[in-house]
Design a protein around this motif. Structure first.
Motif, PDB file in Angstrom:
ATOM      1  N   GLY A 204       0.804  -1.219   0.000  1.00  0.00           N
ATOM      2  CA  GLY A 204       0.000   0.000   0.000  1.00  0.00           C
ATOM      3  C   GLY A 204       0.834   1.265   0.000  1.00  0.00           C
ATOM      4  O   GLY A 204       0.546   2.203  -0.767  1.00  0.00           O
ATOM      5  N   PRO A 205       1.905   1.357   0.832  1.00  0.00           N
ATOM      6  CA  PRO A 205       2.736   2.571   0.827  1.00  0.00           C
ATOM      7  C   PRO A 205       3.361   2.857  -0.539  1.00  0.00           C
ATOM      8  O   PRO A 205       3.454   4.012  -0.950  1.00  0.00           O
ATOM      9  CB  PRO A 205       3.822   2.264   1.871  1.00  0.00           C
ATOM     10  N   LEU A 206       3.777   1.797  -1.253  1.00  0.00           N
ATOM     11  CA  LEU A 206       4.366   2.001  -2.588  1.00  0.00           C
ATOM     12  C   LEU A 206       3.323   2.565  -3.544  1.00  0.00           C
ATOM     13  O   LEU A 206       3.603   3.500  -4.309  1.00  0.00           O
ATOM     14  CB  LEU A 206       4.910   0.684  -3.129  1.00  0.00           C
ATOM     15  N   LEU A 207       2.115   2.008  -3.490  1.00  0.00           N
ATOM     16  CA  LEU A 207       1.052   2.493  -4.373  1.00  0.00           C
ATOM     17  C   LEU A 207       0.726   3.944  -4.059  1.00  0.00           C
ATOM     18  O   LEU A 207       0.500   4.759  -4.974  1.00  0.00           O
ATOM     19  CB  LEU A 207      -0.190   1.618  -4.192  1.00  0.00           C
ATOM     20  N   ALA A 208       0.708   4.295  -2.770  1.00  0.00           N
ATOM     21  CA  ALA A 208       0.436   5.676  -2.371  1.00  0.00           C
ATOM     22  C   ALA A 208       1.522   6.610  -2.900  1.00  0.00           C
ATOM     23  O   ALA A 208       1.233   7.710  -3.398  1.00  0.00           O
ATOM     24  CB  ALA A 208       0.339   5.777  -0.852  1.00  0.00           C
ATOM     25  N   VAL A 209       2.787   6.179  -2.827  1.00  0.00           N
ATOM     26  CA  VAL A 209       3.900   6.998  -3.312  1.00  0.00           C
ATOM     27  C   VAL A 209       3.813   7.199  -4.823  1.00  0.00           C
ATOM     28  O   VAL A 209       3.915   8.335  -5.323  1.00  0.00           O
ATOM     29  CB  VAL A 209       5.245   6.349  -2.920  1.00  0.00           C
ATOM     30  N   LEU A 210       3.629   6.119  -5.565  1.00  0.00           N
ATOM     31  CA  LEU A 210       3.575   6.223  -7.034  1.00  0.00           C
ATOM     32  C   LEU A 210       2.379   7.062  -7.473  1.00  0.00           C
ATOM     33  O   LEU A 210       2.495   7.905  -8.366  1.00  0.00           O
ATOM     34  CB  LEU A 210       3.502   4.824  -7.649  1.00  0.00           C
ATOM     35  N   GLY A 211       1.222   6.833  -6.823  1.00  0.00           N
ATOM     36  CA  GLY A 211       0.034   7.611  -7.183  1.00  0.00           C
ATOM     37  C   GLY A 211       0.210   9.087  -6.860  1.00  0.00           C
ATOM     38  O   GLY A 211      -0.213   9.957  -7.637  1.00  0.00           O
ATOM     39  N   SER A 212       0.857   9.382  -5.736  1.00  0.00           N
ATOM     40  CA  SER A 212       1.072  10.779  -5.343  1.00  0.00           C
ATOM     41  C   SER A 212       2.010  11.492  -6.313  1.00  0.00           C
ATOM     42  O   SER A 212       1.780  12.662  -6.667  1.00  0.00           O
ATOM     43  CB  SER A 212       1.643  10.835  -3.931  1.00  0.00           C
ATOM     44  N   ILE A 213       3.059  10.814  -6.742  1.00  0.00           N
ATOM     45  CA  ILE A 213       3.990  11.414  -7.713  1.00  0.00           C
ATOM     46  C   ILE A 213       3.255  11.724  -9.011  1.00  0.00           C
ATOM     47  O   ILE A 213       3.414  12.809  -9.597  1.00  0.00           O
ATOM     48  CB  ILE A 213       5.181  10.467  -7.977  1.00  0.00           C
TER      49      ILE A 213
END
Length: 527
Positions: A204-213
């Motif tokens: 989940g944290p990786l998805l949040a990071v990629l989506g935020s970028i």
């Protein structure tokens, strides 16, 4: 299909580092690496330390601690549980380099604890106090991340207690990114996602990071007025290779050894880091499909060596971390190779791909820490302790409140004192059972009787009626305090004048009847 022999199964359970399971350990190591990047960065920022310090701590946890650890699935790195200590310590000691000296000393203490086989200390700290410690840390994390989630840069962070400054100069895009990240993190913990194997493997944290970028790039391009500047992103100093990485590492200031506060910080880190490690170790062993047991003494030695290296390389202190460890277990990891792979990937990404890490918005890291803090201090935890009774709820709550009012170590100490009070109270109340029928009185010692029960014992003795009979049955006690024996002996001496018959049953090996026949009460008196 081949059948695994019992000897093969035993070998597999005994293995904690092997290439036999590389097919499982490689993907698990990648998953842990993807979970670790945002957590390493976020914890460093919450600790008031350079972002690079968190990433280097992750490398040390994977590449150094793992080599000396005996745990197959445990993953070490910077921990949310130490953010409060690190933040206060850097401020107290005046610099991050002075703090690193304390980290080295903490590592030495942990190594000594492992050598002297103190890995069982976690069993002597009540669960209510440990969970209270984590809940207090969680609340501090939540309160500390609001300014960054609202778009305030690191060099101009208003206090949460100042609502005017807090809600002035809010960056709308940062708020949107933080809300998006929180939504992803919450969604990714729902059964709907966890039941789907492929989706659950995506952190989940990786998805949040990629989506935020992606959101930040799209919105910033379409509406430049809302774009976030460099102050709202992770800053690693423009690393472009291994040489830059080495040059950016902070070195410890050995002159700080003259500062007495360094030793206080070192002891605090050693105690709290060891408790968090041992707590995580116990939890991870329960997740191990092969039911292996991690040696706690060896783990303390490994953590001590790791923290000494962290202090020398300019990294945050490390502990065994349940978030990364559980991600390792859930991704199918089998041996320590998964943790080593995660540490190697962290090293490669920081040494060669730092420019990509600098694209991560700080608001995303704030959201990850808000979510982490909430999980440590969620309301259901308080409700569960309340339902378990005051003996657990009061120490838990006292620990939380004391941490918020003072500091972490004081909170744990006050929580321990509170738990000790309930323990003594329980022993005091249940040690002596008093039964009276007419002028016959029975005092039954149900457990060891100490001086704490002396006043209660005297009240029972004073209440024995003249001409009555007293039976003192100590068969249920392995030990009777000399003060209690002295009071019984004194009562026996005065019993004939009141017409009282006293019968003793195994009071420290003494049995007999006194009052109507000859008896020597002096046998009860301490030598």
């Amino acid at each position: 299909m081949t059948t695994q022999t019992s000897s093969d199964a035993h070998v597999e359970r005994a293995e904690t580092l092997s290439l036999r399971h590389l097919a499982r350990d490689l993907p698990a190591g990648i998953v842990v690496f993807l979970v670790a990047i945002p957590l390493c960065l976020g914890i460093a920022l919450a600790s008031g330390a350079p972002p690079l310090a968190g990433l280097v701590a992750g490398m040390v946890g994977g590449l150094v601690v793992t080599l000396f650890s005996g745990s197959a699935l445990s993953v070490s790195g910077p921990a949310a549980g130490l953010t409060v200590i690190v933040l206060d310590a850097i401020e107290t000691l005046g610099s991050f380099s002075a703090f690193l000296t304390a980290v080295i000393l903490a590592g030495v203490l942990q190594l000594a604890m492992g050598i002297f086989r103190l890995g069982r200390i976690g069993a002597f700290v009540p669960t209510a106090v440990i969970k209270g410690m984590l809940a207090g840390i969680g609340l501090i994390l939540v309160l500390g991340q609001f300014p960054m989630a609202l778009g305030h840069p690191l060099d101009d962070m208003p206090a949460v207690t100042d609502p005017v400054a807090l809600f002035s100069g809010v960056a709308p895009l940062a708020v949107g990114i933080a809300l998006f990240s929180l939504a992803v993190l919450v969604l990714w913990e729902q059964p709907l996602i966890k039941r789907r194997r492929l989706l659950s493997l995506v952190p989940g944290p990786l998805l949040a990071v990629l989506g935020s970028i992606l959101i930040e790039r799209l919105v910033g391009t379409a509406m430049p007025a809302l774009a976030l500047d460099t102050a709202h992103h992770v800053q690693l100093g423009g690393l472009s290779g291994p040489a830059d990485l080495l040059a950016e590492m902070t070195r410890p200031t050995l002159g700080a050894l003259a500062n007495p506060a360094v030793y206080t910080v070192a002891i605090t880190i050693a105690i709290i880091a060891s408790l968090e490690t041992l707590l995580s170790l116990e939890a991870v062993d329960k997740l191990d499909p092969l039911k292996r047991h991690s040696p706690p003494h060896r783990e303390l030695k490994a953590q001590g060596i790791g923290n000494m290296v962290c202090g020398l390389l300019g990294a945050l202190p490390v502990t065994a971390v349940i978030v990364r460890s559980s991600a390792n277990a859930n991704a199918g990891g089998r041996t320590r190779m998964a943790s080593i792979i995660h540490g190697g990937l962290l090293l490669v990404s920081v040494a060669f791909l730092a420019m990509w890490l600098e694209l991560i918005p700080l608001a995303t890291l704030a959201a990850i820490l808000l979510h982490t803090g909430y999980k440590l201090a969620k309301p259901s935890l308080f409700i569960a302790h309340y339902r378990e009774g005051m003996r657990r709820f009061v120490p838990f709550t006292v620990t939380v409140v004391t941490i918020l009012a003072t500091d972490l170590l004081m909170g744990v100490l006050v929580g321990l004192v509170c738990s000790l009070y309930f323990l003594l109270q329980s022993g005091y109340r249940s040690a002596i059972a008093h039964t009276r029928r007419g002028d016959h009185v029975l005092l039954k010692f149900q457990q060891d009787v100490s001086f704490l029960n002396r006043e209660e014992m005297r009240q029972y003795l004073d209440a024995v009626p003249d001409g009555g009979e007293l039976i003192v049955d100590a068969t249920g006690a392995n030990y009777v305090d000399p003060d209690i024996r002295e009071d019984i002996a004194r009562f026996i001496d005065s019993a004939p004048s009141r017409g009282i018959v006293v019968e003793l049953r195994d009071v420290e090996g003494t049995s007999g009847t006194y009052g109507d026949v000859d008896g020597d009460a002096a046998l009860l008196r301490p030598a």
